[in-house]
Design a protein around this motif. Sequence first.
Motif, mmCIF file in Angstrom:
data_model
loop_
_atom_site.group_PDB
_atom_site.id
_atom_site.type_symbol
_atom_site.label_atom_id
_atom_site.label_comp_id
_atom_site.label_asym_id
_atom_site.label_seq_id
_atom_site.Cartn_x
_atom_site.Cartn_y
_atom_site.Cartn_z
ATOM 1 N N TYR A 27 -104.179 -22.755 43.224
ATOM 2 C CA TYR A 27 -105.560 -23.174 42.940
ATOM 3 C C TYR A 27 -105.770 -23.534 41.473
ATOM 4 O O TYR A 27 -106.600 -24.364 41.140
ATOM 5 C CB TYR A 27 -106.540 -22.074 43.357
ATOM 6 C CG TYR A 27 -106.493 -21.767 44.837
ATOM 7 C CD1 TYR A 27 -106.651 -22.790 45.772
ATOM 8 C CD2 TYR A 27 -106.279 -20.479 45.303
ATOM 9 C CE1 TYR A 27 -106.597 -22.537 47.129
ATOM 10 C CE2 TYR A 27 -106.225 -20.209 46.664
ATOM 11 C CZ TYR A 27 -106.384 -21.237 47.575
ATOM 12 O OH TYR A 27 -106.324 -20.985 48.910
ATOM 13 N N THR A 126 -99.303 -27.783 53.068
ATOM 14 C CA THR A 126 -100.334 -27.139 53.878
ATOM 15 C C THR A 126 -99.755 -27.018 55.283
ATOM 16 O O THR A 126 -98.909 -27.820 55.667
ATOM 17 C CB THR A 126 -101.648 -27.950 53.932
ATOM 18 O OG1 THR A 126 -101.342 -29.264 54.369
ATOM 19 C CG2 THR A 126 -102.329 -28.001 52.593
ATOM 20 N N ARG A 165 -101.223 -22.438 51.547
ATOM 21 C CA ARG A 165 -102.400 -21.551 51.507
ATOM 22 C C ARG A 165 -103.364 -21.813 52.650
ATOM 23 O O ARG A 165 -104.181 -20.959 52.976
ATOM 24 C CB ARG A 165 -103.141 -21.728 50.173
ATOM 25 C CG ARG A 165 -102.320 -21.298 48.984
ATOM 26 C CD ARG A 165 -102.297 -19.794 48.938
ATOM 27 N NE ARG A 165 -101.346 -19.285 47.970
ATOM 28 C CZ ARG A 165 -101.180 -17.995 47.735
ATOM 29 N NH1 ARG A 165 -101.868 -17.100 48.405
ATOM 30 N NH2 ARG A 165 -100.300 -17.600 46.852
ATOM 31 N N VAL A 166 -103.338 -23.022 53.178
ATOM 32 C CA VAL A 166 -104.249 -23.308 54.292
ATOM 33 C C VAL A 166 -103.495 -23.899 55.472
ATOM 34 O O VAL A 166 -102.492 -24.585 55.294
ATOM 35 C CB VAL A 166 -105.408 -24.269 53.909
ATOM 36 C CG1 VAL A 166 -106.317 -23.659 52.871
ATOM 37 C CG2 VAL A 166 -104.887 -25.618 53.466
ATOM 38 N N ALA A 184 -104.638 -15.749 59.750
ATOM 39 C CA ALA A 184 -105.183 -14.656 58.930
ATOM 40 C C ALA A 184 -104.113 -13.588 58.705
ATOM 41 O O ALA A 184 -103.904 -13.125 57.584
ATOM 42 C CB ALA A 184 -106.421 -14.058 59.605
ATOM 43 N N GLY A 187 -101.560 -14.375 56.134
ATOM 44 C CA GLY A 187 -102.011 -14.410 54.742
ATOM 45 C C GLY A 187 -102.531 -15.758 54.286
ATOM 46 O O GLY A 187 -102.678 -16.004 53.089
ATOM 47 N N TYR A 188 -102.812 -16.663 55.226
ATOM 48 C CA TYR A 188 -103.420 -17.943 54.841
ATOM 49 C C TYR A 188 -104.874 -17.702 54.429
ATOM 50 O O TYR A 188 -105.521 -16.781 54.921
ATOM 51 C CB TYR A 188 -103.370 -18.936 56.015
ATOM 52 C CG TYR A 188 -102.030 -19.611 56.211
ATOM 53 C CD1 TYR A 188 -100.899 -18.868 56.543
ATOM 54 C CD2 TYR A 188 -101.890 -20.990 56.087
ATOM 55 C CE1 TYR A 188 -99.672 -19.491 56.726
ATOM 56 C CE2 TYR A 188 -100.666 -21.619 56.271
ATOM 57 C CZ TYR A 188 -99.562 -20.862 56.588
ATOM 58 O OH TYR A 188 -98.348 -21.476 56.769
ATOM 59 N N ASP A 189 -105.381 -18.564 53.535
ATOM 60 C CA ASP A 189 -106.765 -18.422 53.079
ATOM 61 C C ASP A 189 -107.750 -19.176 53.962
ATOM 62 O O ASP A 189 -108.957 -18.984 53.853
ATOM 63 C CB ASP A 189 -106.906 -18.950 51.645
ATOM 64 C CG ASP A 189 -106.090 -18.106 50.678
ATOM 65 O OD1 ASP A 189 -105.908 -16.905 50.946
ATOM 66 O OD2 ASP A 189 -105.635 -18.654 49.658
ATOM 67 N N GLY A 190 -107.260 -20.071 54.784
ATOM 68 C CA GLY A 190 -108.171 -20.831 55.640
ATOM 69 C C GLY A 190 -107.406 -21.836 56.459
ATOM 70 O O GLY A 190 -106.180 -21.901 56.414
ATOM 71 N N GLN A 191 -108.154 -22.621 57.223
ATOM 72 C CA GLN A 191 -107.535 -23.699 57.994
ATOM 73 C C GLN A 191 -108.524 -24.852 58.119
ATOM 74 O O GLN A 191 -109.729 -24.675 58.003
ATOM 75 C CB GLN A 191 -107.134 -23.217 59.387
ATOM 76 C CG GLN A 191 -108.321 -22.903 60.289
ATOM 77 C CD GLN A 191 -107.959 -22.774 61.760
ATOM 78 O OE1 GLN A 191 -106.917 -23.244 62.196
ATOM 79 N NE2 GLN A 191 -108.814 -22.134 62.539
ATOM 80 N N LEU A 225 -111.138 -15.790 59.088
ATOM 81 C CA LEU A 225 -110.471 -16.934 58.467
ATOM 82 C C LEU A 225 -111.471 -18.039 58.182
ATOM 83 O O LEU A 225 -112.200 -18.485 59.083
ATOM 84 C CB LEU A 225 -109.378 -17.470 59.409
ATOM 85 C CG LEU A 225 -108.490 -18.555 58.798
ATOM 86 C CD1 LEU A 225 -107.487 -17.946 57.821
ATOM 87 C CD2 LEU A 225 -107.766 -19.332 59.881
ATOM 88 N N PHE A 226 -111.506 -18.501 56.936
ATOM 89 C CA PHE A 226 -112.325 -19.672 56.625
ATOM 90 C C PHE A 226 -111.798 -20.852 57.433
ATOM 91 O O PHE A 226 -110.594 -21.115 57.439
ATOM 92 C CB PHE A 226 -112.251 -20.016 55.128
ATOM 93 C CG PHE A 226 -112.884 -21.343 54.819
ATOM 94 C CD1 PHE A 226 -114.254 -21.444 54.651
ATOM 95 C CD2 PHE A 226 -112.123 -22.502 54.750
ATOM 96 C CE1 PHE A 226 -114.848 -22.677 54.411
ATOM 97 C CE2 PHE A 226 -112.699 -23.744 54.516
ATOM 98 C CZ PHE A 226 -114.069 -23.823 54.343
#
Length: 258
Positions: A27, A126, A165-166, A184, A187-191, A225-226
Amino acid sequence: MTYLGRILFLSILLVFFVKQSEAVCGYESCPETKANMVNIHLVPHSHNDVGWLKTVDQSYYGYKNKIHHAGVQYILDSVVSQLLQDPNRRFIQVETAFFAKWWNVQSETMKKVVTKLVNEGRFEFTGGAWSMNDEADVNYQGVIDQFTVGLKFLNETFGSCGRPRVGWQIDTFGHSREQAAIFAHMGYDGQFFSRMDHNDKDTRMNDLTMEMIWDASESMSGVSLFSGMLYNFYSDTRAFASTYFALMSPLSMVTAKK
Ligand SMILES: *[C@@H]1O[C@H](CO)[C@@H](O)[C@H](O)[C@H]1NC(C)=O
């Protein structure tokens, strides 16, 4: 490549190596944003089916283009040369099956160049699984296995900067809560995804709920999960204006509601 083309390419490589930088991936490598302005980031992404109308090899080498115009090796070649021409450019690569096939035939120099781009967050992964798996018809073991193969390759090749990360599930026909839970747990931050029922999409566009935190597990608490849905399918920007309006319309709705 022509003789002059080669010289140009080598000069770019030279400048690239000589330039010292303390760049970081992740990031922190995102371009700085300007306050009090709508900041739009255009990030091209790969979308290469690992098996669709053509076999994986036909898609990779660009064979039988009358069936489907696809030659993934050329995409990766041109992406790298375009990234080298402007440090502001970014690219996200999704399917590790194709990336690994390309990587394995690159020169040591090219591998160093790509590693540097990865370490600077300019070439980013990704999804990162072997392919973008279907969600409706699969067993969770298959999902975990094919993520294991892709993520292992990325870790062994690039270390932590190769870690996605996503999730990037933009072309699966429907979405399962289990897939979100697996992301989730991994350990991913979102999708992100883009195919969805049109009634659901219309409602979400109206309610400004195209982004949500998905409560991903029936049986376990805290598995969330975002999840964001792309507004403009996963298409390219045929005209910048179409993306511009796709991006702007929910924002203008916010303004209108205020
Ligand atoms: C990534 O690779 C390193 C070095 O080989 C290893 O120590 C580490 O356990 C790997 N990480 C994962 C999540 O497998």
